[in-house]
Enzyme design. Structure first.
Site, PDB file in Angstrom:
ATOM      1  N   GLY A 122      42.890  52.273  39.613  1.00 39.24           N
ATOM      2  CA  GLY A 122      43.282  53.689  39.602  1.00 39.24           C
ATOM      3  C   GLY A 122      42.058  54.577  39.394  1.00 39.24           C
ATOM      4  O   GLY A 122      41.900  55.622  40.057  1.00 39.24           O
ATOM      5  N   VAL A 160      40.962  48.139  28.248  1.00 39.73           N
ATOM      6  CA  VAL A 160      41.178  48.697  29.592  1.00 39.73           C
ATOM      7  C   VAL A 160      42.614  48.521  30.102  1.00 39.73           C
ATOM      8  O   VAL A 160      42.923  48.937  31.217  1.00 39.73           O
ATOM      9  CB  VAL A 160      40.185  48.125  30.634  1.00 39.73           C
ATOM     10  CG1 VAL A 160      38.752  48.482  30.290  1.00 39.73           C
ATOM     11  CG2 VAL A 160      40.353  46.616  30.828  1.00 39.73           C
ATOM     12  N   LYS A 194      47.906  40.695  30.506  1.00 39.08           N
ATOM     13  CA  LYS A 194      47.853  42.165  30.540  1.00 39.08           C
ATOM     14  C   LYS A 194      46.550  42.676  31.166  1.00 39.08           C
ATOM     15  O   LYS A 194      46.563  43.613  31.954  1.00 39.08           O
ATOM     16  CB  LYS A 194      48.011  42.745  29.125  1.00 39.08           C
ATOM     17  CG  LYS A 194      49.462  42.747  28.662  1.00 39.08           C
ATOM     18  CD  LYS A 194      49.604  43.296  27.253  1.00 39.08           C
ATOM     19  CE  LYS A 194      49.441  44.804  27.205  1.00 39.08           C
ATOM     20  NZ  LYS A 194      49.661  45.323  25.840  1.00 39.08           N
ATOM     21  N   LYS A 221      40.030  54.651  42.562  1.00 38.35           N
ATOM     22  CA  LYS A 221      40.662  55.525  43.561  1.00 38.35           C
ATOM     23  C   LYS A 221      40.343  56.986  43.252  1.00 38.35           C
ATOM     24  O   LYS A 221      39.922  57.752  44.130  1.00 38.35           O
ATOM     25  CB  LYS A 221      42.178  55.292  43.525  1.00 38.35           C
ATOM     26  CG  LYS A 221      42.993  56.239  44.382  1.00 38.35           C
ATOM     27  CD  LYS A 221      44.454  55.792  44.392  1.00 38.35           C
ATOM     28  CE  LYS A 221      45.339  56.834  45.038  1.00 38.35           C
ATOM     29  NZ  LYS A 221      46.031  57.669  44.034  1.00 38.35           N
ATOM     30  N   TYR A 264      46.309  32.621  32.957  1.00 39.33           N
ATOM     31  CA  TYR A 264      45.014  33.055  33.510  1.00 39.33           C
ATOM     32  C   TYR A 264      45.064  33.045  35.043  1.00 39.33           C
ATOM     33  O   TYR A 264      44.752  34.043  35.690  1.00 39.33           O
ATOM     34  CB  TYR A 264      43.930  32.113  33.004  1.00 39.33           C
ATOM     35  CG  TYR A 264      42.525  32.446  33.443  1.00 39.33           C
ATOM     36  CD1 TYR A 264      41.895  33.619  33.013  1.00 39.33           C
ATOM     37  CD2 TYR A 264      41.809  31.578  34.272  1.00 39.33           C
ATOM     38  CE1 TYR A 264      40.590  33.899  33.396  1.00 39.33           C
ATOM     39  CE2 TYR A 264      40.505  31.863  34.653  1.00 39.33           C
ATOM     40  CZ  TYR A 264      39.895  33.020  34.219  1.00 39.33           C
ATOM     41  OH  TYR A 264      38.604  33.299  34.597  1.00 39.33           O
TER      42      TYR A 264
HETATM   43  P1  NAD Z   1      33.758  36.557  28.328  1.00 39.24           P
HETATM   44  O1  NAD Z   1      34.944  36.255  27.499  1.00 39.24           O
HETATM   45  O2  NAD Z   1      32.409  36.262  27.780  1.00 39.24           O
HETATM   46  O3  NAD Z   1      33.775  38.079  28.785  1.00 39.24           O
HETATM   47  C1  NAD Z   1      34.953  38.794  29.007  1.00 39.24           C
HETATM   48  C2  NAD Z   1      34.805  40.151  28.347  1.00 39.24           C
HETATM   49  O4  NAD Z   1      35.981  40.935  28.611  1.00 39.24           O
HETATM   50  C3  NAD Z   1      34.657  40.065  26.829  1.00 39.24           C
HETATM   51  O5  NAD Z   1      33.531  40.792  26.416  1.00 39.24           O
HETATM   52  C4  NAD Z   1      35.958  40.656  26.308  1.00 39.24           C
HETATM   53  O6  NAD Z   1      35.811  41.259  25.046  1.00 39.24           O
HETATM   54  C5  NAD Z   1      36.323  41.632  27.420  1.00 39.24           C
HETATM   55  N1  NAD Z   1      37.748  41.976  27.477  1.00 39.24           N
HETATM   56  C6  NAD Z   1      38.809  41.135  27.523  1.00 39.24           C
HETATM   57  N2  NAD Z   1      39.962  41.843  27.564  1.00 39.24           N
HETATM   58  C7  NAD Z   1      39.617  43.145  27.552  1.00 39.24           C
HETATM   59  C8  NAD Z   1      40.357  44.374  27.573  1.00 39.24           C
HETATM   60  N3  NAD Z   1      41.709  44.383  27.613  1.00 39.24           N
HETATM   61  N4  NAD Z   1      39.668  45.544  27.559  1.00 39.24           N
HETATM   62  C9  NAD Z   1      38.306  45.552  27.521  1.00 39.24           C
HETATM   63  N5  NAD Z   1      37.571  44.438  27.488  1.00 39.24           N
HETATM   64  C10 NAD Z   1      38.209  43.244  27.503  1.00 39.24           C
HETATM   65  O7  NAD Z   1      33.961  35.784  29.724  1.00 39.24           O
HETATM   66  P2  NAD Z   1      32.973  35.628  30.971  1.00 39.24           P
HETATM   67  O8  NAD Z   1      32.742  34.184  31.161  1.00 39.24           O
HETATM   68  O9  NAD Z   1      31.829  36.545  30.861  1.00 39.24           O
HETATM   69  O10 NAD Z   1      33.923  36.115  32.153  1.00 39.24           O
HETATM   70  C11 NAD Z   1      33.817  37.416  32.707  1.00 39.24           C
HETATM   71  C12 NAD Z   1      34.731  37.541  33.915  1.00 39.24           C
HETATM   72  O11 NAD Z   1      34.352  36.590  34.911  1.00 39.24           O
HETATM   73  C13 NAD Z   1      36.193  37.287  33.585  1.00 39.24           C
HETATM   74  O12 NAD Z   1      36.994  38.188  34.306  1.00 39.24           O
HETATM   75  C14 NAD Z   1      36.415  35.870  34.077  1.00 39.24           C
HETATM   76  O13 NAD Z   1      37.740  35.663  34.445  1.00 39.24           O
HETATM   77  C15 NAD Z   1      35.464  35.801  35.259  1.00 39.24           C
HETATM   78  N6  NAD Z   1      35.050  34.408  35.539  1.00 39.24           N
HETATM   79  C16 NAD Z   1      34.150  33.765  34.735  1.00 39.24           C
HETATM   80  C17 NAD Z   1      33.777  32.454  35.025  1.00 39.24           C
HETATM   81  C18 NAD Z   1      32.745  31.717  34.210  1.00 39.24           C
HETATM   82  O14 NAD Z   1      32.413  30.566  34.543  1.00 39.24           O
HETATM   83  N7  NAD Z   1      32.177  32.268  33.166  1.00 39.24           N
HETATM   84  C19 NAD Z   1      34.367  31.796  36.111  1.00 39.24           C
HETATM   85  C20 NAD Z   1      35.311  32.476  36.867  1.00 39.24           C
HETATM   86  C21 NAD Z   1      35.636  33.780  36.574  1.00 39.24           C
END
Ligand code: NAD
Length: 320
Positions: free
Chosen positions: A109, A64, A98, A112, A152
């Site tokens: 985008g 993405v 990124k 929007k 991060y």
């Molecule tokens: P995760 O790593 O299991 O899931 C993240 C997903 O995003 C993965 O499937 C990965 O392949 C995908 N991804 C990463 N970069 C990408 C890209 N450029 N294009 C398309 N897909 C991409 O992590 P999670 O724990 O499920 O976290 C999900 C979201 O929640 C994240 O944004 C994370 O920052 C946020 N978050 C999670 C926690 C937690 O405790 N798990 C806490 C705070 C925030």
């Protein structure tokens, strides 16, 4: 006219990850069409395999941070794509920056263009190593931009700023969830987060590794509670950031002991150096979520840990 008469279309970026896949499940159950976009950098198709073939679900393997387009109307975009565990984002620093910056820009985008609602999965890491306890949404944080975790924390802070800019300048209907540590089924055993690490070590009878003296605290939220909060936020009219997490705070040492007991394990505990810039305390103030969303976590830690351990022992091929 009621919107429930029409099927709404949602996009979940990062939908093949831990939280994203549970969100896809919930949205399908709520009657949404779900388009899951994921490049599988830290996610896994096994998390959504049960949804493949469901006419309400589509999977697109895509990064993405590139130009983002989908055909047809979209009602709501949940932007969850981002490496999220410290092991992942320390190994993938540039991809993390990124997806938080370029990826958020592309997803906004698309929102929007489609006149869709946009919900950002932000994080308690925007508070850094907090000087205010518990952390309310009004706290601006204490982040080291040039430390290893900065990739991060700053990506998410930028993502929040970009989200508010699209809201204020382009009128996009946005929501920001500041998610605190969440655990549950579909976490990876080796993602470096405390609960999977403790569980895997305890279940295998290995020594359980606690960082520092174990007095640093976390507040851990079970995944079904978190997803309930995300869903309610997406249905609300509240634009400012909302903390979602479980305020029930525990020291890492006590958490390790709880898990060893739950696993009926004979593992002992060893202490290792604290990682750089590791927050010492972390507890959400969830007053806003309570009053605006009527949300409060309901799964006690013991029950959440029990369900999670069942999942991990199946993953490890142990019968328990
Ligand atoms: P995760 O790593 O299991 O899931 C993240 C997903 O995003 C993965 O499937 C990965 O392949 C995908 N991804 C990463 N970069 C990408 C890209 N450029 N294009 C398309 N897909 C991409 O992590 P999670 O724990 O499920 O976290 C999900 C979201 O929640 C994240 O944004 C994370 O920052 C946020 N978050 C999670 C926690 C937690 O405790 N798990 C806490 C705070 C925030």
């Amino acid at each position: 006219m009621s919107h429930t008469m029409f099927t709404q279309t949602s996009i979940v970026t990062g939908g093949a990850g831990f939280l994203g896949s549970h969100l896809c499940d919930r949205l399908v159950r709520e009657g949404f069409r779900v388009i899951c976009i994921d490049n599988l950098i830290t996610g896994n198709m096994s998390n959504v395999a049960h949804l493949v073939g469901n006419p309400s679900f589509a999977f697109i393997q895509y990064d993405v941070t590139n130009y983002l387009h989908v055909d047809g109307p979209v009602d709501v975009i949940f932007h969850f794509a981002s490496p999220a565990s410290p092991i992942d984002y320390l190994k993938l620093p540039i991809q993390t920056l990124k997806v938080g910056s370029l990826g958020t820009h592309k997803a906004l985008g698309l929102a929007k263009m489609k006149k869709a609602r946009f919900l950002l999965a932000s994080t308690s890491e925007v508070y850094g190593d907090p000087l205010m306890h518990p952390q309310s949404e009004l706290y601006w944080g204490n982040v080291n931009p040039v430390g290893p975790r900065g990739v991060y924390d700053e990506a998410k802070r930028f993502a929040e700023a970009m989200t508010m800019a699209y809201h204020r300048y382009h009128g996009v209907d946005t929501r920001i969830a500041r998610i605190f540590n969440t655990y549950g089924e579909r976490m990876r055993l080796n993602d470096g987060r405390a609960i999977p690490a403790f569980m895997s070590q305890a279940l295998k009878g290995e020594t359980v590794t606690v960082f520092g003296d174990g007095n640093q605290t976390r507040s851990v939220c079970y995944v079904s509670d978190l997803i309930e909060g995300i869903f309610r936020l997406s249905q609300s009219d509240y634009v400012d950031p909302v903390n979602l997490g479980n305020p029930d705070e525990i020291s890492m040492l006590d958490l390790a002991k709880e898990i060893i007991t739950l696993a009926a394990s004979k593992s002992s505990i060893v202490f290792k150096d604290l990682p750089v810039d590791d927050p010492k305390i972390r507890q959400p103030d969830i007053g806003v979520a309570r009053s605006v969303l009527g949300w409060t976590p309901s799964v006690p830690r013991k029950e959440g840990l029990r369900r999670t351990m069942q999942y991990f022992s199946a993953m490890l091929g142990l019968t328990k």
